[in-house]
Design an enzyme around this catalytic site. Structure first.
Site, mmCIF file in Angstrom:
data_model
loop_
_atom_site.group_PDB
_atom_site.id
_atom_site.type_symbol
_atom_site.label_atom_id
_atom_site.label_comp_id
_atom_site.label_asym_id
_atom_site.label_seq_id
_atom_site.Cartn_x
_atom_site.Cartn_y
_atom_site.Cartn_z
ATOM 1 N N ASN A 7 -56.071 -2.133 32.750
ATOM 2 C CA ASN A 7 -54.977 -1.183 32.934
ATOM 3 C C ASN A 7 -54.300 -1.571 34.245
ATOM 4 O O ASN A 7 -54.738 -1.201 35.329
ATOM 5 C CB ASN A 7 -55.546 0.236 32.990
ATOM 6 C CG ASN A 7 -54.454 1.279 33.106
ATOM 7 O OD1 ASN A 7 -53.283 0.947 33.324
ATOM 8 N ND2 ASN A 7 -54.826 2.534 32.975
ATOM 9 N N ARG A 66 -53.699 -2.018 28.350
ATOM 10 C CA ARG A 66 -52.967 -0.767 28.151
ATOM 11 C C ARG A 66 -51.506 -1.033 28.506
ATOM 12 O O ARG A 66 -51.197 -1.528 29.586
ATOM 13 C CB ARG A 66 -53.518 0.307 29.079
ATOM 14 C CG ARG A 66 -52.690 1.556 29.002
ATOM 15 C CD ARG A 66 -53.211 2.632 29.914
ATOM 16 N NE ARG A 66 -52.403 3.810 29.705
ATOM 17 C CZ ARG A 66 -51.904 4.544 30.686
ATOM 18 N NH1 ARG A 66 -52.119 4.213 31.934
ATOM 19 N NH2 ARG A 66 -51.185 5.600 30.408
ATOM 20 N N HIS A 155 -49.680 9.318 26.131
ATOM 21 C CA HIS A 155 -51.100 9.699 26.005
ATOM 22 C C HIS A 155 -51.608 9.456 24.583
ATOM 23 O O HIS A 155 -52.596 10.066 24.163
ATOM 24 C CB HIS A 155 -51.336 11.197 26.313
ATOM 25 C CG HIS A 155 -51.215 11.565 27.766
ATOM 26 N ND1 HIS A 155 -50.706 12.767 28.166
ATOM 27 C CD2 HIS A 155 -51.543 10.900 28.897
ATOM 28 C CE1 HIS A 155 -50.721 12.842 29.489
ATOM 29 N NE2 HIS A 155 -51.214 11.697 29.948
ATOM 30 N N ARG A 218 -44.925 16.984 37.985
ATOM 31 C CA ARG A 218 -43.748 16.909 37.117
ATOM 32 C C ARG A 218 -43.411 18.294 36.577
ATOM 33 O O ARG A 218 -44.319 19.059 36.213
ATOM 34 C CB ARG A 218 -43.998 15.973 35.930
ATOM 35 C CG ARG A 218 -44.127 14.525 36.323
ATOM 36 C CD ARG A 218 -44.213 13.654 35.070
ATOM 37 N NE ARG A 218 -44.945 12.452 35.355
ATOM 38 C CZ ARG A 218 -45.965 11.987 34.640
ATOM 39 N NH1 ARG A 218 -46.356 12.626 33.554
ATOM 40 N NH2 ARG A 218 -46.565 10.884 34.988
ATOM 41 N N GLU A 361 -60.188 6.518 26.779
ATOM 42 C CA GLU A 361 -59.092 5.620 26.425
ATOM 43 C C GLU A 361 -59.520 4.158 26.475
ATOM 44 O O GLU A 361 -59.096 3.346 25.656
ATOM 45 C CB GLU A 361 -57.899 5.866 27.359
ATOM 46 C CG GLU A 361 -57.239 7.210 27.095
ATOM 47 C CD GLU A 361 -56.285 7.630 28.188
ATOM 48 O OE1 GLU A 361 -55.082 7.423 28.031
ATOM 49 O OE2 GLU A 361 -56.747 8.185 29.197
#
Ligand code: AMP
Length: 377
Positions: A7, A66, A155, A218, A361
């Site tokens: 990643n 990823r 996601h 956010r 993940e």
């Protein structure tokens, strides 16, 4: 069968080495404050070599990457070749911070191990099953054709992984064959997904990860006219507004903190803005549960995952309280139990099953990489 999952972010490199014959993690590492991705890859190989797992990247059977944005183009994990790289490059305008860093990881790995198969796994792929009425915005249609403006959702690897675990559990324990699920990935970034019989049919993040639930820093959903108002009233420019919505808003904007553990502590000590931030966070999630129950025409299961969803019994209870009108009946005692992979949270009378599931993940990327290199191309 050794598969490395990379990643590669703009300032960090996360990696996990799996033995896919037994699905075991052999090593996981994080290199922070990366300025030079080449140097980061060299440091990673040194760490893996010091542990005796591999001596060079060429010793690997495959590498899974990823990649944040796959646009409409990448509907599934894809073997990396020149065409794949060019397509990811073309998607950079949609993810200007993430895709270039993901690409750097791919290119470095290719340089050091040109013969090792590499697979790109996209955060957006799981949501490519959304119907057009869920992904087209109420804007002139030509903006979709010309500028690719639509809901993509993110996601995806996590929603896919936990929804499969949930479906397996519901099939085995409740004879539910085609469950209608809402997956809540609640971490620093947060998103909800409506999943019908294994397919994502709607999700709260949009063209970018800014839309939807309230997040660490956010804003999630707001009235877009607020931006025009601020620009007119304060003279704020594009960069400032971007920063405001992505970095200074959400939980942090409301109570000055983006770490949910700290916010809960502060709320318990009487901090009213921390309490308000928690209230807004949970209320927004409740609204999405209502909306997605309608989109799914009923609901069989809710999944809590991500750092907050997996670990905060308090937030799970706030979200699920006073939801019995929708057949959601929460068991506050079960909610306190510790668990390894999956914890049931519903009372025996609850029509809707509620589960906390630990997402993984990296394992999902390793699994998809393994399947992609074995599949005939
Ligand atoms: P993630 O982005 O998935 O790593 O999640 C990070 C968020 O999870 C942060 O806001 C953490 O404060 C939160 N978190 C982790 N553990 C807990 C916990 N036990 N209770 C509340 N929040 C938690």
């Amino acid at each position: 069968m050794k598969i490395l999952v990379l990643n590669s972010g703009s300032s960090s490199l996360k990696f996990q080495l799996f033995d896919m014959t037994c699905h075991k993690v052999l090593y996981s590492g994080l290199i922070e404050q990366v300025r030079d991705h080449q140097q980061a890859i060299i440091t990673m190989v040194k760490q893996l070599s010091a542990q005796g797992h591999i001596h060079q990247l060429a010793d690997l059977d495959a590498i899974g990457h990823r990649v944040v944005h796959g646009g409409e183009y990448f509907k599934q994990p894809t073997l990396v070749n020149q065409q794949t790289i060019e397509a990811i490059e073309q998607l950079i305008p949609l993810a200007p911070l993430h895709n270039p860093a993901n690409l750097l990881g791919i290119k470095m790995a290719q340089q050091y191990a040109p013969d090792v198969p590499q697979v790109a796994v996209f955060d957006t792929s799981f949501h490519t099953s959304l119907p057009d009425y869920a992904y087209i915005y109420g804007l002139p249609y030509e903006l979709y054709n010309k500028h690719h403006i639509r809901r993509y959702g993110f996601h995806g690897t996590s929603h896919y992984y936990v929804s499969r675990q949930a479906a397996r559990h519901l099939r085995a324990h409740y004879n539910l064959e085609q469950p209608r699920l809402i997956s809540l990935h609640l971490g620093n970034g947060a998103s909800a997904a409506a999943i019908d019989n294994g397919q994502s049919i709607d999700t709260s993040m949009g063209m970018t990860p800014l839309e939807g639930l309230l997040m660490g820093s956010r804003s999630g959903d707001i009235d877009p006219a607020i931006l025009f108002y601020l620009a007119r009233e304060t003279g704020a420019g594009i960069q400032e507004l971007d920063d405001l919505l992505n970095k200074q808003s959400g939980l942090k904007g409301i109570c000055g903190q983006n770490d949910m553990r700290t916010i809960i502590e502060q709320a318990k000590q009487g901090n009213t803005l921390s309490s308000l931030a928690i209230h807004i966070f949970c209320y927004r999630i409740k609204k999405y549960i209502g909306a997605y129950s309608a989109a799914l025409n009923g609901l069989d299961g809710i999944i809590f995952t991500g750092g907050i969803g997996e670990n905060s019994a308090f937030i799970r209870e706030q979200v699920c309280s006073a939801m019995d009108g929708l057949g959601i009946e929460f068991d506050t005692e079960k909610n306190q139990n510790s668990y390894d992979k999956l914890l049931e949270l519903h009372s025996s009378a609850s029509k809707v099953k509620i589960m906390a599931i630990r997402t993984n993940e990296e394992l999902e990327i390793a699994t998809q990489t393994y399947m992609a290199i074995r599949a005939p191309q």
